[in-house]
Design a protein around this motif. Structure first.
Motif, short mmCIF file in Angstrom:
data_model
loop_
_atom_site.label_atom_id
_atom_site.label_comp_id
_atom_site.label_asym_id
_atom_site.label_seq_id
_atom_site.Cartn_x
_atom_site.Cartn_y
_atom_site.Cartn_z
N CYS A 101 -4.51 25.39 20.78
CA CYS A 101 -5.69 25.90 20.07
C CYS A 101 -5.34 26.43 18.68
O CYS A 101 -4.20 26.79 18.41
CB CYS A 101 -6.34 27.01 20.89
N ILE A 102 -6.35 26.50 17.81
CA ILE A 102 -6.19 27.08 16.48
C ILE A 102 -6.60 28.55 16.52
O ILE A 102 -7.66 28.90 17.07
CB ILE A 102 -7.06 26.36 15.44
N TYR A 103 -5.77 29.41 15.94
CA TYR A 103 -6.06 30.83 15.79
C TYR A 103 -6.17 31.14 14.29
O TYR A 103 -5.26 30.80 13.52
CB TYR A 103 -4.95 31.69 16.39
N LEU A 104 -7.26 31.75 13.88
CA LEU A 104 -7.46 32.12 12.47
C LEU A 104 -7.53 33.64 12.38
O LEU A 104 -8.27 34.27 13.13
CB LEU A 104 -8.74 31.49 11.93
N VAL A 105 -6.76 34.22 11.46
CA VAL A 105 -6.74 35.68 11.29
C VAL A 105 -6.95 36.01 9.82
O VAL A 105 -6.21 35.53 8.95
CB VAL A 105 -5.42 36.30 11.78
N ASN A 106 -7.95 36.84 9.52
CA ASN A 106 -8.23 37.28 8.15
C ASN A 106 -8.57 38.77 8.18
O ASN A 106 -9.66 39.16 8.62
CB ASN A 106 -9.41 36.49 7.57
N ILE A 107 -7.65 39.61 7.74
CA ILE A 107 -7.87 41.05 7.82
C ILE A 107 -6.98 41.77 6.81
O ILE A 107 -5.97 41.21 6.36
CB ILE A 107 -7.60 41.55 9.26
N GLY A 108 -7.36 42.99 6.44
CA GLY A 108 -6.56 43.79 5.53
C GLY A 108 -7.32 44.35 4.35
O GLY A 108 -6.89 45.32 3.72
N LEU A 113 -0.23 37.85 19.99
CA LEU A 113 -0.95 36.59 20.19
C LEU A 113 0.00 35.49 20.66
O LEU A 113 -0.33 34.71 21.55
CB LEU A 113 -1.66 36.17 18.90
N TYR A 114 1.18 35.46 20.06
CA TYR A 114 2.18 34.48 20.49
C TYR A 114 2.53 34.67 21.96
O TYR A 114 2.64 33.69 22.72
CB TYR A 114 3.44 34.60 19.63
N SER A 115 2.69 35.91 22.39
CA SER A 115 3.06 36.18 23.78
C SER A 115 1.98 35.73 24.76
O SER A 115 2.27 35.49 25.93
CB SER A 115 3.35 37.67 23.97
N MET A 116 0.76 35.63 24.27
CA MET A 116 -0.35 35.20 25.13
C MET A 116 -0.50 33.68 25.15
O MET A 116 -1.28 33.14 25.94
CB MET A 116 -1.67 35.81 24.64
N GLY A 117 0.20 32.99 24.25
CA GLY A 117 0.12 31.54 24.24
C GLY A 117 -0.19 30.92 22.90
O GLY A 117 -0.12 29.70 22.74
N ALA A 118 -0.58 31.72 21.88
CA ALA A 118 -0.92 31.18 20.57
C ALA A 118 0.29 30.54 19.93
O ALA A 118 1.36 31.15 19.86
CB ALA A 118 -1.47 32.28 19.67
N ARG A 119 0.13 29.31 19.43
CA ARG A 119 1.22 28.61 18.76
C ARG A 119 0.79 28.04 17.40
O ARG A 119 1.63 27.69 16.59
CB ARG A 119 1.74 27.45 19.63
N LYS A 120 -0.51 27.97 17.15
CA LYS A 120 -1.02 27.43 15.88
C LYS A 120 -1.87 28.51 15.22
O LYS A 120 -3.06 28.66 15.53
CB LYS A 120 -1.85 26.17 16.13
N VAL A 121 -1.27 29.26 14.31
CA VAL A 121 -1.92 30.46 13.78
C VAL A 121 -2.02 30.39 12.25
O VAL A 121 -0.99 30.32 11.56
CB VAL A 121 -1.16 31.73 14.18
N ALA A 122 -3.25 30.40 11.73
CA ALA A 122 -3.49 30.41 10.29
C ALA A 122 -3.78 31.84 9.86
O ALA A 122 -4.77 32.44 10.28
CB ALA A 122 -4.66 29.50 9.94
N VAL A 123 -2.91 32.40 9.02
CA VAL A 123 -3.02 33.78 8.55
C VAL A 123 -3.51 33.75 7.10
O VAL A 123 -2.83 33.21 6.23
CB VAL A 123 -1.66 34.49 8.64
#
Length: 341
Positions: free
Chosen positions: A162-169, A196-206
């Motif tokens: 899955c794709i994970y998108l994170v935008n914060i700060g 997030l990685y520990s939960m299974g996330a491998r495709k993360v757009a920061v």
């Protein structure tokens, strides 16, 4: 940015063509999760009395009207979801169903920040860590959807696609401007990405921060001029966050973290006349005045309110994030590459 705006029609055409192509087939990934603040909120912050966007003129160009998105139509997270091939918008956390968890949830909320103590400072808002915790609770329900069996291993086999998108700060910097410690913020951010990685996330757009020192909200505090101190802090934060992404990729060889430079995509906001003016009439909080009339030509405006971009700028951000072939925009991967790997 003037040059960018002159090429908007070309970008829009590319987006429409790409969207038609991906919509004709299955999504490129099985699910898409969004974390962050008001720039990608899809309606989680509507209970906030002072900082919400579920009223006109927000959503004036969105098919469902004012849903709580802080812009005139779609956010860049919405548009990226379309480019990846999802036929419907990813639902906000507050409205998700058990079935929704299988294809994705948007956890982003208005003024949420990186710092864990964020909720004690501003109107009950929470932090990225809280959003990650909500996601952790949600994915424990995945076995009930019969995606695979009840073991953690198989659950992660699904999520790693899955794709994970994170935008914060943005709000951490805005409200800690004189006490903002970049290294502390980025270290906290990195720990949440590792969760997030520990939960299974491998495709993360920061996603990095934009030059908010040149937004109408900040210009109003400085006689119409950019606040360069803020832009310097944004640049320092982005540099450290990009380095953190590199560190995570080195530490976890099976993961694909990538940094999207919103500041570089947006380019020289401070040199362009358009970004200095919001499309809607704004109040002291930089939000659109309820039921006011926004500018007519929203396709030539950079900012919709005192801080957030119009949909046309969100299209530029999303398109570059998805298919950029230059590492100054997406490092080391664009989102299309994330989806394919």
């Amino acid at each position: 940015m003037i040059r960018e705006l002159r090429h908007v029609l070309l970008f829009v055409g590319l987006i429409q063509i790409t969207t038609l192509i991906v919509a004709a087939s299955e999504p490129q990934v099985p699910c898409y999760f969004v974390f962050g603040d008001s720039f990608v909120d899809a309606g989680n912050c509507n209970a906030n009395r002072f900082y919400r966007a579920n009223y006109p003129p927000y959503g004036i160009d969105f098919p469902d009207g004012a849903t709580g998105r802080y812009t005139n139509a779609r956010t860049f997270a919405d548009i990226i979801g379309e480019l990846v091939g999802f036929p419907k918008f990813i639902p906000p956390f507050v409205n998700r169903t058990t079935e929704d968890i299988k294809t994705g949830v948007n956890y982003a909320c208005g003024m949420d920040g990186i710092y864990p103590h964020w909720g004690n400072l501003l109107l009950g808002r929470t932090s990225l860590g809280t959003q990650v915790g909500e996601h952790e609770r949600d994915i424990t329900r995945l076995p009930d959807l019969q995606i695979n069996n009840t073991t953690r291993t198989y659950e992660q086999e699904y999520l790693k696609k899955c794709i994970y998108l994170v935008n914060i700060g943005t709000y951490d910097l805005m409200y800690h401007v004189f006490g903002f410690r970049t290294s502390v913020a980025v270290d906290s951010y990195g720990r949440d990405l590792e969760r997030l990685y520990s939960m299974g996330a491998r495709k993360v757009a920061v996603f990095g921060l934009s030059k908010i020192g040149c937004s109408p909200e900040f210009r109003n505090r400085n006689n119409g001029n950019c606040i360069e101190r803020t832009n310097e802090q944004v640049s320092d934060f982005n540099d450290e966050l990009k380095n953190k992404v590199g560190t995570l990729n080195s530490r976890y060889s099976d993961a694909r973290f990538t940094f999207i430079s919103v500041a570089n995509i947006s380019q020289s906001q401070e040199d362009a006349p358009v970004p200095a003016y919001p499309c809607c009439e704004i109040n002291r909080q930089g939000m659109c005045v309820p039921n006011s009339s926004p500018c007519v030509d929203r396709s030539s405006s950079f900012f919709y309110d005192g801080l957030h971009p119009t949909e046309i700028i969100n299209k530029i951000i999303a398109t570059r994030a998805y298919n950029a072939d230059d590492e100054m925009y997406a490092y080391p991967y664009n989102i299309s590459r994330l989806a394919q790997d």
